[in-house]
Design an enzyme around this catalytic site. Structure first.
Site, PDB file in Angstrom:
ATOM      1  N   GLY A   1       0.820  -1.224   0.000  1.00  0.00           N
ATOM      2  CA  GLY A   1       0.000   0.000   0.000  1.00  0.00           C
ATOM      3  C   GLY A   1       0.847   1.264   0.000  1.00  0.00           C
TER       4      GLY A   1
ATOM      5  N   CYS B   1       1.888   2.503   3.438  1.00  0.00           N
ATOM      6  CA  CYS B   1       2.199   1.348   4.280  1.00  0.00           C
ATOM      7  C   CYS B   1       3.675   1.268   4.647  1.00  0.00           C
ATOM      8  CB  CYS B   1       1.814   0.137   3.455  1.00  0.00           C
ATOM      9  SG  CYS B   1       2.196  -1.377   4.259  1.00  0.00           S
TER      10      CYS B   1
ATOM     11  N   GLY C   1      -1.010  -0.728  -3.802  1.00  0.00           N
ATOM     12  CA  GLY C   1       0.052  -0.504  -4.782  1.00  0.00           C
ATOM     13  C   GLY C   1      -0.445  -0.194  -6.184  1.00  0.00           C
TER      14      GLY C   1
ATOM     15  N   GLY D   1      -6.834   2.420  -2.618  1.00  0.00           N
ATOM     16  CA  GLY D   1      -6.925   3.423  -1.562  1.00  0.00           C
ATOM     17  C   GLY D   1      -6.405   4.728  -2.131  1.00  0.00           C
TER      18      GLY D   1
ATOM     19  N   TYR E   1      -5.053  11.595   3.527  1.00  0.00           N
ATOM     20  CA  TYR E   1      -5.110  10.152   3.241  1.00  0.00           C
ATOM     21  C   TYR E   1      -4.188   9.469   4.236  1.00  0.00           C
ATOM     22  CZ  TYR E   1      -4.581   5.666   0.854  1.00  0.00           C
ATOM     23  OH  TYR E   1      -4.555   4.315   0.564  1.00  0.00           O
TER      24      TYR E   1
ATOM     25  N   GLY F   1      -3.239   1.709   9.799  1.00  0.00           N
ATOM     26  CA  GLY F   1      -2.257   1.362  10.826  1.00  0.00           C
ATOM     27  C   GLY F   1      -1.391   2.563  11.187  1.00  0.00           C
TER      28      GLY F   1
ATOM     29  N   ARG G   1      -7.076  -4.278  12.924  1.00  0.00           N
ATOM     30  CA  ARG G   1      -6.174  -4.705  11.860  1.00  0.00           C
ATOM     31  C   ARG G   1      -4.712  -4.641  12.285  1.00  0.00           C
ATOM     32  NH1 ARG G   1      -6.483  -4.843   5.910  1.00  0.00           N
ATOM     33  NH2 ARG G   1      -4.455  -4.267   5.106  1.00  0.00           N
TER      34      ARG G   1
ATOM     35  N   GLY H   1      10.690   3.684 -20.444  1.00  0.00           N
ATOM     36  CA  GLY H   1       9.225   3.624 -20.537  1.00  0.00           C
ATOM     37  C   GLY H   1       8.524   4.825 -19.922  1.00  0.00           C
ATOM     38  N   GLY H   2       9.259   5.642 -19.194  1.00  0.00           N
ATOM     39  CA  GLY H   2       8.650   6.848 -18.632  1.00  0.00           C
ATOM     40  C   GLY H   2       8.955   8.039 -19.517  1.00  0.00           C
TER      41      GLY H   2
HETATM   42  P1  IMP Z   1      -2.961   1.929  -1.841  1.00  0.00           P
HETATM   43  O1  IMP Z   1      -4.112   1.727  -2.792  1.00  0.00           O
HETATM   44  O2  IMP Z   1      -1.646   1.633  -2.457  1.00  0.00           O
HETATM   45  O3  IMP Z   1      -3.004   3.259  -1.190  1.00  0.00           O
HETATM   46  O4  IMP Z   1      -3.149   0.819  -0.697  1.00  0.00           O
HETATM   47  C1  IMP Z   1      -4.342   0.650   0.010  1.00  0.00           C
HETATM   48  C2  IMP Z   1      -4.252  -0.613   0.845  1.00  0.00           C
HETATM   49  O5  IMP Z   1      -3.215  -0.514   1.820  1.00  0.00           O
HETATM   50  C3  IMP Z   1      -5.487  -0.925   1.674  1.00  0.00           C
HETATM   51  O6  IMP Z   1      -6.524  -1.479   0.926  1.00  0.00           O
HETATM   52  C4  IMP Z   1      -4.936  -1.857   2.743  1.00  0.00           C
HETATM   53  O7  IMP Z   1      -4.830  -3.176   2.317  1.00  0.00           O
HETATM   54  C5  IMP Z   1      -3.537  -1.329   2.940  1.00  0.00           C
HETATM   55  N1  IMP Z   1      -3.415  -0.490   4.132  1.00  0.00           N
HETATM   56  C6  IMP Z   1      -4.291   0.395   4.650  1.00  0.00           C
HETATM   57  N2  IMP Z   1      -3.793   1.021   5.725  1.00  0.00           N
HETATM   58  C7  IMP Z   1      -2.572   0.507   5.911  1.00  0.00           C
HETATM   59  C8  IMP Z   1      -1.546   0.743   6.871  1.00  0.00           C
HETATM   60  O8  IMP Z   1      -1.641   1.589   7.750  1.00  0.00           O
HETATM   61  N3  IMP Z   1      -0.435  -0.023   6.758  1.00  0.00           N
HETATM   62  C9  IMP Z   1      -0.289  -0.971   5.773  1.00  0.00           C
HETATM   63  N4  IMP Z   1      -1.193  -1.178   4.829  1.00  0.00           N
HETATM   64  C10 IMP Z   1      -2.336  -0.459   4.894  1.00  0.00           C
END
Ligand code: IMP
Length: 522
Positions: free
Chosen positions: A331, A334, A369, A390, A414, A418, A436, A508-509
């Site tokens: 994430g 994350c 990701g 997210g 955003y 965690g 979580r 590629g960028g």
């Molecule tokens: P993003 O789309 O790359 O921003 O990732 C979103 C995803 O990160 C969420 O759907 C969760 O699975 C994960 N996630 C959410 N909050 C946290 C965190 O605080 N730590 C680690 N992973 C998270």
């Protein structure tokens, strides 16, 4: 050197033992750099024999739910509440409402999605007759609209006594006068329960800008707006329950005993699917929760996770999961991999879990990701049916929270669930249950996420169609007519891949420009 006959090019091609490029298996086995992320490889183009509009994006969310698009919004408290869940479902995806709040609050958000009727204003701002003209002018400036229904006590559900619009306030000089002096009381209303068509007909005949909808006792319920009617957005791909025709809605829960009470409230509110929210899903607590849900609410679909290995997947599939959520540490907010030393690069995780789960007909969501359309198509090529987002949706109009300005940019918060900020909210609110990232008894919180901000992205009503069209074009380039075909042809070895060295990624960028603007859609 004598050249071969050009007319025989196709015959000659068939003398090669293998298609150009790598099969997905060879791609994954070529562990030159360890685990792969989406940026580490590309999909090779195929033959185009259809238009991009012919490409179907139908995607399985769980064993028994199929969506018209693979887009899911993450159960995070800066991403998905009812507004986001409504717009995601209207756009053909689904939103999972977070559970960093009291069970009743979460259930009410689910109820709002299930009760939503396209065209009727969902959360009308209502005022009381005691508000002053100055207050209403200020409210109009803040909210960007200027018509407000006036009720006895200033709330929805109370007797409608008037309506005030900019025509009433704009040239009125006594700023401290109460609204009661200037509001329009000669009202044309619609009866609660009328169809959108009927409401729109009355609205047009009335030649007014708004049509308040009232119940039998004259209490204000909702409103129709001429501006919305003129925009008249149609949502041909909306995700709806086949029987009730209500929008589909998901919600997250934890694995604590209190989550069983929460779940009962969500089911009562009409939730269609729940995701058990855990960063490491292979636990006895989660297995017990899946078994509890399946025996108590056999019709409720359950997505389990998160997982990144096939061993974890096997446990949850055997326990009865209807879908899996894949990702640990990928994430954008994350820091799990850094702090816990646990996780897996997302491309490798998606491939290995899906390769196993798809054999059992258990669809998988690639979670975390996803930064662009290319990442979505790659996740699906690796076997996922849907993607959970997210960061890519953060900053849109539909996310919770207000915009603020910093460094001349319009931003929204955003944060990871965690992050210390999000976990402290859980600690302060005895009824929230985001377990979580920590155990109930923990005195010291260990952050696995950060809190930050992202730029305003506008409404997802525009953003999701951009993702949709992009995926269709991508499938066309690869030469597959649907996302399902992409997964199948990849598994068969027909869709081929190439690894990307760091310099290939650079190539590629965008490169060697003095400056440029990256505008992604109109
Ligand atoms: P993003 O789309 O790359 O921003 O990732 C979103 C995803 O990160 C969420 O759907 C969760 O699975 C994960 N996630 C959410 N909050 C946290 C965190 O605080 N730590 C680690 N992973 C998270």
């Amino acid at each position: 050197m004598a050249f071969l006959d050009c007319n025989k090019a196709m015959d000659y091609l068939s003398t090669y033992k293998e298609k150009d490029g790598l099969s997905v298996k060879d791609l994954m086995n070529s562990k030159v750099n360890g685990g792969l992320t989406y940026n580490d490889f590309l999909i090779l183009p195929g033959k185009i024999v259809f238009t991009s509009k012919d490409v179907s994006l139908d995607s399985k969310l769980t064993k028994n739910i199929t969506l018209r698009t693979p887009f899911i919004s993450s159960p995070m408290d800066t991403v998905t509440e009812s507004d986001m869940a409504i717009k995601m479902a209207l756009s053909g995806g689904i939103g999972f409402i977070h559970h960093n709040c009291a069970p009743e609050e979460q259930a009410n958000m689910v109820r709002k999605v299930k009760k939503y009727e396209n065209g009727f204003i969902n959360d009308p701002v209502v005022i009381s007759k005691d508000h002053t003209v100055a207050e209403i002018k200020a409210l109009g400036k803040k909210l960007g609209f200027t018509s407000f229904p006036v009720t006895e006590n200033g709330k929805v559900g109370s007797k409608l006594i008037g309506i005030v619009t900019s025509r009433d306030t704009e040239f009125h000089e006594g700023d401290q006068d109460p609204i009661a002096d200037i509001m329009t009381t000669d009202l044309i209303t619609g009866k609660y329960g009328i169809s959108l068509e009927e409401g729109n007909r009355i609205l047009m005949e009335s030649k007014k800008g708004k049509l308040p909808i009232v119940d039998d006792a004259g209490n204000f319920v909702t409103m129709l707006s001429l501006t919305d009617l003129q925009k008249n957005q149609k949502f041909p791909y909306a995700s709806k329950s086949p029987h009730s025709k209500q929008l589909l809605c998901g919600a997250s829960i934890g694995t604590l005993d209190v989550d069983r009470i929460r779940l009962a409230k969500l089911v009562e509110a009409g939730v269609d699917v729940v995701v058990i929210d855990s960063s490491q899903g292979d636990s006895v607590f989660q297995i017990e929760m899946i078994q509890f849900i399946k025996s108590t609410y056999p019709k409720l679909e359950v997505i389990a996770g998160n997982v990144v290995c096939r061993e974890q997947a096997a446990e949850l599939i055997a326990a009865g999961a209807d879908g899996l959520r894949i990702g640990m540490g990928s994430g954008s907010i994350c820091i799990t991999q850094e702090v816990m030393a646990c996780g897996r690069p997302q491309g490798t995780a998606v491939y290995n879990v899906c390769e196993f789960s798809n054999k059992f007909g258990v669809p998988c969501i690639a979670d975390g990701g996803i930064q662009n359309i290319g990442h979505i198509i790659k996740a699906i090529a690796l076997g996922a049916s849907c993607v959970m987002m997210g960061g890519l949706l953060a900053g849109t109009t539909e996310t919770p929270g207000d915009y603020f300005y910093r460094d001349g940019k319009r931003l929204k918060l955003y944060r990871g669930m965690g992050s210390i900020d999000a976990m402290q909210k859980t600690h302060q609110n005895a009824n929230a249950s985001t377990s979580r990232y920590f155990s109930q008894g923990d005195k010291v919180l260990v952050a696995q996420g950060v809190a930050g901000s992202v730029e305003d992205k506008g409404s997802i009503v525009k953003f999701i169609p951009y993702l949709f069209n992009g995926l269709q074009h991508s499938c066309q380039d690869i030469g597959v007519r649907s996302l399902a075909a992409l997964t199948e042809e990849t598994a068969k070895g027909t869709v081929r891949f190439e690894l990307r060295t760091p310099s290939a990624q650079y190539e590629g960028g965008v490169h060697n420009l003095h400056s440029y603007e990256k505008k992604l859609h109109n």
